[in-house]
Design a protein around this motif. Sequence first.
Motif, PDB file in Angstrom:
ATOM      1  N   VAL A 379       1.097  -0.739   0.159  1.00 24.71           N
ATOM      2  CA  VAL A 379      -0.081  -0.384   0.167  1.00 24.71           C
ATOM      3  C   VAL A 379       0.745   1.046  -0.285  1.00 24.71           C
ATOM      4  CG1 VAL A 379      -2.169  -1.025   1.824  1.00 24.71           C
ATOM      5  CG2 VAL A 379      -0.306  -0.051   2.980  1.00 24.71           C
ATOM      6  N   GLY A 380       2.135   1.464  -0.810  1.00 27.69           N
ATOM      7  CA  GLY A 380       2.492   2.189  -1.019  1.00 27.69           C
ATOM      8  C   GLY A 380       4.028   2.592   0.696  1.00 27.69           C
ATOM      9  N   GLY A 381       3.658   2.015   1.670  1.00 34.04           N
ATOM     10  CA  GLY A 381       4.746   2.117   2.873  1.00 34.04           C
ATOM     11  C   GLY A 381       6.007   1.766   2.267  1.00 34.04           C
ATOM     12  N   ALA A 382       6.950   2.594   3.198  1.00 33.76           N
ATOM     13  CA  ALA A 382       8.618   2.306   3.286  1.00 33.76           C
ATOM     14  C   ALA A 382       8.914   2.030   5.036  1.00 33.76           C
ATOM     15  CB  ALA A 382       9.304   3.464   2.411  1.00 33.76           C
ATOM     16  N   GLY A 383       9.797   1.676   5.014  1.00 30.70           N
ATOM     17  CA  GLY A 383      10.300   1.056   5.634  1.00 30.70           C
ATOM     18  C   GLY A 383      10.312  -0.055   6.647  1.00 30.70           C
ATOM     19  N   LEU A 384       9.300   0.013   8.087  1.00 28.83           N
ATOM     20  CA  LEU A 384       8.687  -0.425   8.899  1.00 28.83           C
ATOM     21  C   LEU A 384       7.833   0.330   9.418  1.00 28.83           C
ATOM     22  CD1 LEU A 384      11.383  -2.683  11.090  1.00 28.83           C
ATOM     23  CD2 LEU A 384      10.039  -3.374   9.263  1.00 28.83           C
ATOM     24  N   PRO A 385       6.813  -0.248   9.125  1.00 26.06           N
ATOM     25  CA  PRO A 385       5.303  -0.124  10.147  1.00 26.06           C
ATOM     26  C   PRO A 385       5.510   0.992  11.036  1.00 26.06           C
ATOM     27  CG  PRO A 385       4.898  -2.304   8.743  1.00 26.06           C
ATOM     28  CD  PRO A 385       6.189  -1.618   8.878  1.00 26.06           C
ATOM     29  N   SER A 386       5.827   0.097  12.024  1.00 29.10           N
ATOM     30  CA  SER A 386       5.674   0.194  13.374  1.00 29.10           C
ATOM     31  C   SER A 386       7.160   1.501  13.804  1.00 29.10           C
ATOM     32  CB  SER A 386       6.731  -0.515  14.180  1.00 29.10           C
ATOM     33  OG  SER A 386       7.725  -1.316  13.964  1.00 29.10           O
ATOM     34  N   GLN A 387       7.759   2.289  12.370  1.00 30.36           N
ATOM     35  CA  GLN A 387       8.633   2.832  13.008  1.00 30.36           C
ATOM     36  C   GLN A 387       7.781   4.861  11.826  1.00 30.36           C
ATOM     37  OE1 GLN A 387      11.835   2.808  10.837  1.00 30.36           O
ATOM     38  NE2 GLN A 387      12.699   0.989  12.732  1.00 30.36           N
ATOM     39  N   ALA A 388       6.366   4.516  11.452  1.00 27.57           N
ATOM     40  CA  ALA A 388       6.140   5.189  10.770  1.00 27.57           C
ATOM     41  C   ALA A 388       4.968   6.065  11.367  1.00 27.57           C
ATOM     42  CB  ALA A 388       5.284   4.543   9.436  1.00 27.57           C
ATOM     43  N   SER A 389       4.660   7.002  12.057  1.00 24.53           N
ATOM     44  CA  SER A 389       3.772   8.085  12.434  1.00 24.53           C
ATOM     45  C   SER A 389       2.188   6.790  12.510  1.00 24.53           C
ATOM     46  CB  SER A 389       3.851   9.838  12.355  1.00 24.53           C
ATOM     47  OG  SER A 389       2.749   9.465  10.383  1.00 24.53           O
ATOM     48  N   PRO A 390       1.695   6.833  13.861  1.00 27.61           N
ATOM     49  CA  PRO A 390       0.380   6.767  13.807  1.00 27.61           C
ATOM     50  C   PRO A 390      -0.720   7.172  12.669  1.00 27.61           C
ATOM     51  CG  PRO A 390       0.842   7.538  16.017  1.00 27.61           C
ATOM     52  CD  PRO A 390       2.004   8.352  15.360  1.00 27.61           C
ATOM     53  N   ALA A 391      -0.271   8.095  12.186  1.00 22.29           N
ATOM     54  CA  ALA A 391      -1.361   9.203  10.874  1.00 22.29           C
ATOM     55  C   ALA A 391      -0.804   8.295   9.700  1.00 22.29           C
ATOM     56  CB  ALA A 391      -1.414  10.993  10.758  1.00 22.29           C
ATOM     57  N   GLU A 392       0.162   7.923   9.627  1.00 18.49           N
ATOM     58  CA  GLU A 392       0.415   7.306   8.038  1.00 18.49           C
ATOM     59  C   GLU A 392       0.144   5.904   8.477  1.00 18.49           C
ATOM     60  OE1 GLU A 392       4.099   5.521   5.415  1.00 18.49           O
ATOM     61  OE2 GLU A 392       4.430   7.511   7.027  1.00 18.49           O
ATOM     62  N   GLN A 393       0.698   4.724   9.921  1.00 15.54           N
ATOM     63  CA  GLN A 393      -1.041   3.872   9.767  1.00 15.54           C
ATOM     64  C   GLN A 393      -2.373   3.691   9.249  1.00 15.54           C
ATOM     65  OE1 GLN A 393       0.956   1.511  13.052  1.00 15.54           O
ATOM     66  NE2 GLN A 393       3.033   3.007  13.307  1.00 15.54           N
ATOM     67  N   THR A 394      -2.703   4.853   9.871  1.00 15.82           N
ATOM     68  CA  THR A 394      -3.815   4.762   9.903  1.00 15.82           C
ATOM     69  C   THR A 394      -4.261   5.149   8.472  1.00 15.82           C
ATOM     70  OG1 THR A 394      -4.401   5.248  12.438  1.00 15.82           O
ATOM     71  CG2 THR A 394      -6.158   5.973  10.907  1.00 15.82           C
ATOM     72  N   SER A 395      -3.702   5.825   7.192  1.00 12.97           N
ATOM     73  CA  SER A 395      -3.801   5.727   6.095  1.00 12.97           C
ATOM     74  C   SER A 395      -3.539   4.705   5.533  1.00 12.97           C
ATOM     75  CB  SER A 395      -3.213   7.577   5.660  1.00 12.97           C
ATOM     76  OG  SER A 395      -3.389   8.149   6.165  1.00 12.97           O
ATOM     77  N   ARG A 396      -2.600   4.476   5.794  1.00 14.68           N
ATOM     78  CA  ARG A 396      -1.935   2.974   4.991  1.00 14.68           C
ATOM     79  C   ARG A 396      -3.217   2.211   5.370  1.00 14.68           C
ATOM     80  NH1 ARG A 396       0.972   4.469   1.401  1.00 14.68           N
ATOM     81  NH2 ARG A 396       2.959   6.278   1.909  1.00 14.68           N
ATOM     82  N   ALA A 397      -3.844   1.795   6.363  1.00 17.07           N
ATOM     83  CA  ALA A 397      -4.552   0.948   7.295  1.00 17.07           C
ATOM     84  C   ALA A 397      -5.959   0.957   6.026  1.00 17.07           C
ATOM     85  CB  ALA A 397      -5.038   0.902   8.523  1.00 17.07           C
ATOM     86  N   LYS A 398      -5.931   2.140   5.427  1.00 15.98           N
ATOM     87  CA  LYS A 398      -7.527   2.475   5.216  1.00 15.98           C
ATOM     88  C   LYS A 398      -7.231   1.906   3.898  1.00 15.98           C
ATOM     89  CE  LYS A 398      -9.150   6.777   8.159  1.00 15.98           C
ATOM     90  NZ  LYS A 398      -9.200   8.495   8.079  1.00 15.98           N
ATOM     91  N   MET A 399      -6.105   2.168   2.830  1.00 17.86           N
ATOM     92  CA  MET A 399      -6.158   2.120   1.870  1.00 17.86           C
ATOM     93  C   MET A 399      -6.312   0.618   1.793  1.00 17.86           C
ATOM     94  SD  MET A 399      -3.092   4.442   0.576  1.00 17.86           S
ATOM     95  CE  MET A 399      -2.675   3.708  -0.531  1.00 17.86           C
ATOM     96  N   LEU A 400      -6.081  -0.081   3.241  1.00 21.97           N
ATOM     97  CA  LEU A 400      -5.798  -1.876   2.898  1.00 21.97           C
ATOM     98  C   LEU A 400      -6.856  -2.418   2.346  1.00 21.97           C
ATOM     99  CD1 LEU A 400      -4.550  -4.227   2.913  1.00 21.97           C
ATOM    100  CD2 LEU A 400      -3.617  -4.342   5.116  1.00 21.97           C
ATOM    101  N   TYR A 401      -8.120  -1.303   3.460  1.00 21.23           N
ATOM    102  CA  TYR A 401      -9.686  -1.734   3.228  1.00 21.23           C
ATOM    103  C   TYR A 401     -10.148  -1.802   2.302  1.00 21.23           C
ATOM    104  CZ  TYR A 401     -14.323  -1.199   4.646  1.00 21.23           C
ATOM    105  OH  TYR A 401     -15.810  -1.278   4.591  1.00 21.23           O
TER     106      TYR A 401
END
Length: 418
Positions: A379-401
């Motif tokens: 879904v376009g993420g780079a690096g590790l999800p646990s190192q991304a901001s909560p906002a980016e994690q949520t945005s990527r989660a919405k894209m996955l949904y």
Amino acid sequence: MPGNHDGWSPVPFSTRIGRLITRTRATTEPTAPLDTTTEQGGRPGRRLALPALVAAGALVVAGGTAVYAQAHKTVTLDVDGTTRTVTTFAGSVDGLLSDEGVATGARDSVDPAGSLSDGDVVTVRHAHRVTVAQDGKHRTVWTTALTADEALDLLAVRDPDVQLVASRSGGGRPELSLDLSLRGPATIVVDGKELEVGDVRTTVADALEDAGIALGGYDRVRLANDDERHVRVVVQRVSVRTVTRSEEVAFSSSEKDDPSRYVGTQAVTTKGVPGTRTIVERVTTVDGKETKRVLVADTQTVNPVHEVVSVGTKKRPVVSSGGGGGSSRGGPIGDTRDADSLNWAALAKCESGGNPTIVSANGLYHGLYQFSVGTWRSVGGAGLPSQASPAEQTSRAKMLYLRSGAGQWPHCGPRLFS
């Protein structure tokens, strides 16, 4: 001896004698004084007239005595077991009963009938109306029996299982218009026990009282014959009580279209709640076994709440996985507004306890939504999800949904719709 005014005598003998004497005097008395000491020719019958008349009177009197003896009778009158000796001049049984004030009806028994003779025994049995139980039903019959066992014997000719039912007006003493027994012992059956009653004449109520048996307001008393033709008094314990119970009333449910939700998604917008109905019944038990249940009232005391389910009708958009010009962190990642209405906080709490930096024990899943590194990068993420901001994690989660639906989180995915 009765005179000429006695109605039963057919011969008024006093008047007949007087007339005979008068007629004799009118035809035989001479014009000159009679010589009572000298017999004259043609006059010897004069001296025999009075003896002849006396003889005729004696015959009349003898005839009247014979009629009197024939009309006067001594008979025995038995009315419902009460016997007495009666003297009467009645010529018929009906006349005897009328003179003695004994009334009879069409159902009563009178024996013998017709003419009455000296020494007769006249038996009168008045009919009683009794209630019998037969094949589980009650009916009324008439009987001339004097005792319960006699009545049962007569009724058993047609049905050996017939029973006499003692009436209890107002729940008082059991009354039966017959004695309990005259010819043998009886047995009282009550509360699972059998009590013997001696060979005595008594009533049903007195027999129960002597045995110390108290009857409840609804208890029943019946009489039947046993195998030895002895009376069995059967007491049935009857209970009538009111029973109240509650039952759940299921709620109904309906769906309504929701254009703000995507196809394949739904949510309960109005929660259904069961209602309650209160049922009142009258229950009858006989010797502990239920025999009848009658509905008294059925009231819905709590109305159920109708459930409403919103079903999504909105079409899902097609989302590009790359996202033109997107950066690895925080850059444009596509339009996720259609997923904004879902409960992402609930999903994050279920997946990671709401900790954006958490990593699973096996090191495979990261962050708020426990992305795998491969899924994160899809879904376009780079690096590790646990190192991304909560906002980016949520945005990527919405894209996955939007791409794959809530099934990406098999266990916690339903929380999105809570």
